[in-house]
Scaffold this active site. Structure first.
Site, PDB file in Angstrom:
ATOM      1  N   LYS A 150      40.891  18.170  23.312  1.00  0.00           N
ATOM      2  CA  LYS A 150      40.591  16.855  23.862  1.00  0.00           C
ATOM      3  C   LYS A 150      39.427  16.214  23.110  1.00  0.00           C
ATOM      4  CE  LYS A 150      39.649  14.878  28.492  1.00  0.00           C
ATOM      5  NZ  LYS A 150      39.490  15.260  29.920  1.00  0.00           N
ATOM      6  N   SER A 225      42.305  12.624  32.745  1.00  0.00           N
ATOM      7  CA  SER A 225      41.810  12.087  31.494  1.00  0.00           C
ATOM      8  C   SER A 225      42.257  12.865  30.262  1.00  0.00           C
ATOM      9  CB  SER A 225      40.280  12.018  31.519  1.00  0.00           C
ATOM     10  OG  SER A 225      39.714  13.317  31.691  1.00  0.00           O
ATOM     11  N   SER A 249      41.954  16.071  36.019  1.00  0.00           N
ATOM     12  CA  SER A 249      42.141  15.566  34.657  1.00  0.00           C
ATOM     13  C   SER A 249      42.932  16.478  33.733  1.00  0.00           C
ATOM     14  CB  SER A 249      40.778  15.259  34.016  1.00  0.00           C
ATOM     15  OG  SER A 249      40.141  14.225  34.715  1.00  0.00           O
TER      16      SER A 249
END
Length: 573
Positions: A150, A225, A249
């Site tokens: 990420k 996210s 997330s």
């Protein structure tokens, strides 16, 4: 010189007048416009530079793949990218596959997926150089495995932007602990993935890199996210990825994109080198965890990370190795369950998938025990929301400035940036440190209360619905109320993971017309609009265990996955 001409000269020739001169010549109003214009120019320059770096890395990746294919005319990537992670690691270990072929196969597939879904922020071309020394890591559990990370996971020499302009141009000086450990285990980080602006949202769009799309339906959000991870893995461009989870997330993108995702107990995996826009917020703890195509891959990643290297690099991580015996256990489980948390009525597909999974578990010999979340309305508003936004969202908003505001968080920005609104909801903003301490004490009390109920019912694990199916665009930022199913387990710091079990049917879709919700308010109506048009999209369930019993949670997830696969096979024949 006339005022108009001076202003025109500044605009046309980009003359860098000092504020004093500009104020004298153009007046205060013109000074404000001038400074605003200059600031906007700087912002656009930073965004443009970030996009140029991304595009340059894409081009380098394409060229590297083409060069490898020219040198290896028999190279064929589809047979590699279609493997499961356990199959891949086996072939790498026995030498029937070489790390370079695997890296370029994944790179080629990731380029294809990114072209369709816009899920990457940058390809890590250091991965090619890492191949030179990869043989020295042959004993690593992830030897030769390309892995995605990420955006907010630090990798030396690259930005951890969190989707905000203020963090651009600040490349990490060192790798995060998790990247260091992955490399020591032979893994090859090869790509960074997209996120929503500021991370505190479960969509996946920002003004720097744009909107990421869902691999199952391009008209849907991939979740967030860790949405870039969900999209890339769901699209077949990565075997394994690393995300972060503060209210769902990891789990929401996994659910929306039809893959597996695991949120471990917070601090089970080191968070050193992980960037955030609300650093210092400790009421609801974030977790670092894996996303993958199957549960076995999640377990392998956890096994690889929970090693002496991690415990040495970050002594604040409890030195608890992965318990393979617990993970591989086949003893019948006593499973708590609830179909409706009493705050958000599950969508028809959520509820059906949950009931079908519950039935499969009962038929397999497990004991199912009713379990209901305690005082969820109070907990969600008074502990979770007030804890995360104890400063009224000021820290979060300050990180967004001076970025343009992305549509996916416009609603959040509007609420948190309006002084009048904050004043009217002054009880939402904490007035003192003592009040924050009281919230922390209440959270600890609530954790003990839930554990006591867990013990009273004598359950091993918990089965509950998982938010889904994937939303239409722009609804994530308007439906924080839908986070009750995921954020609860961040507040409690219980391990939780999601497993795909079904897909939205025509009947599920038709039943949306009868959906009333728990409260029958505008948020319930908005939820229907968000999930509408989801036929064929994946639906998951959520599995939960007590803190530090991560292996038990994964063992439960594996049971759900295996029973689901067996049931599908039985139906097929």
């Amino acid at each position: 010189m006339a005022r108009f001409n001076v202003q025109q000269l500044v605009l046309d020739l980009h003359i860098n007048w000092t504020p004093v001169i500009a104020a004298t010549v153009c007046g205060t109003g013109a000074l404000y416009l001038f400074l605003k214009w200059r600031n906007n120019q700087e912002i656009q320059k930073k965004i443009l530079n970030a996009r140029k770096r991304r595009d340059a890395s894409l081009l380098q990746a394409e060229q590297a793949v083409q060069q490898f294919k020219m040198q290896n005319p028999d190279f064929e990537s589809s047979s590699i990218v279609s493997l499961s992670l356990p199959e891949l690691t086996g072939k790498l270990k026995d030498g029937s596959l070489q790390p370079d072929a695997v890296l370029y196969a994944l790179m080629e597939k990731a380029l294809e997926v990114n072209k369709n879904l816009n899920c990457s922020t940058e390809f890590l071309m250091e991965s090619v150089a890492q191949l030179e020394d990869i043989k020295t890591q042959k004993k690593g559990l992830l030897y030769g495995v390309p892995i995605s990370i990420k955006d907010n996971v630090s990798y030396e020499g690259h930005d951890t932007s969190c989707g905000v302009v203020s963090k651009l141009g600040q490349p990490a000086l060192v790798d995060s602990v998790v990247v260091k450990v992955l490399k020591k285990q032979g893994a090859i980080p090869f790509i960074k993935t997209n996120i929503p602006q500021g991370l505190l949202n479960y969509d996946c769009s920002n003004p720097i890199y744009g909107q990421t799309l869902n691999p199952c339906n391009l008209q849907k959000s991939p979740g967030g996210s860790s949405g870039g991870e969900g999209a890339l893995i769901g699209g077949g461009g990565s075997f394994l990825g690393i995300g972060t989870d503060i209210a769902g997330s990891i789990r929401i993108p996994a659910s929306f994109c039809g893959i597996c995702g695991f949120k471990p107990t917070a601090k089970r995996i080191s968070a050193r080198g992980i960037s955030s826009c609300i650093k210092g917020q400790n009421s609801v703890l974030p977790s670092l965890g894996p996303l993958a195509r199957d549960v076995e891959s999640l377990a392998l990643c956890m096994q690889a990370l929970l090693c002496q290297d991690m415990f040495s690099l970050d002594p604040t991580v409890p030195p608890i190795p992965f318990n393979q015996e617990v993970y591989e256990s086949s003893e019948p489980l006593r499973i708590g369950y609830y179909e409706n948390d009493g705050y958000l009525q599950p969508s028809p597909s959520m509820a059906r998938a949950f009931r079908e999974t519950k039935d499969l578990l009962e038929r397999a010999g497990h004991t199912l025990v009713p379990f209901q979340p305690l005082r969820l309305y109070h907990v969600f508003h008074e502990l979770t929301l007030r804890g995360v936004m104890a400063d009224g969202g000021r820290t979060f908003i300050s990180q967004l400035k001076p970025s343009p505001i992305d549509p996916c968080i416009r609603n959040q920005d509007m609420i948190l940036s309006t002084p009048g609104f904050i004043m009217r909801l002054i009880s939402f903003v904490l007035k003192s440190v003592a009040e924050l301490w009281r919230i922390h004490a209440n959270i600890e009390g609530y954790i003990q209360e839930v554990i006591a109920e867990w013990r009273r019912l004598n359950v091993d694990v918990l089965l509950c619905p998982m938010l889904g199916p994937a939303y239409n665009f722009t609804y994530c930022g308007r439906l924080n109320s839908a986070l009750s199913y995921t954020s609860l387990y961040n507040l409690l710091n219980f391990p939780a993971g999601v497993v795909p079990v079904s897909a939205v049917t025509e009947e599920d879709e038709a039943q949306l017309s009868q959906y009333t919700g728990v409260h029958g308010d505008m948020w319930d109506k908005l939820f229907v609009k968000a999930v509408k048009g989801g036929v064929g999209l994946p639906v998951t369930v959520q599995c939960v265990s007590l803190p530090w019993q991560d292996e038990m949670c994964l063992r439960f997830m594996r049971e759900v996955e295996q029973l689901t696969a067996k049931n599908k096979l039985t139906r097929k024949y």
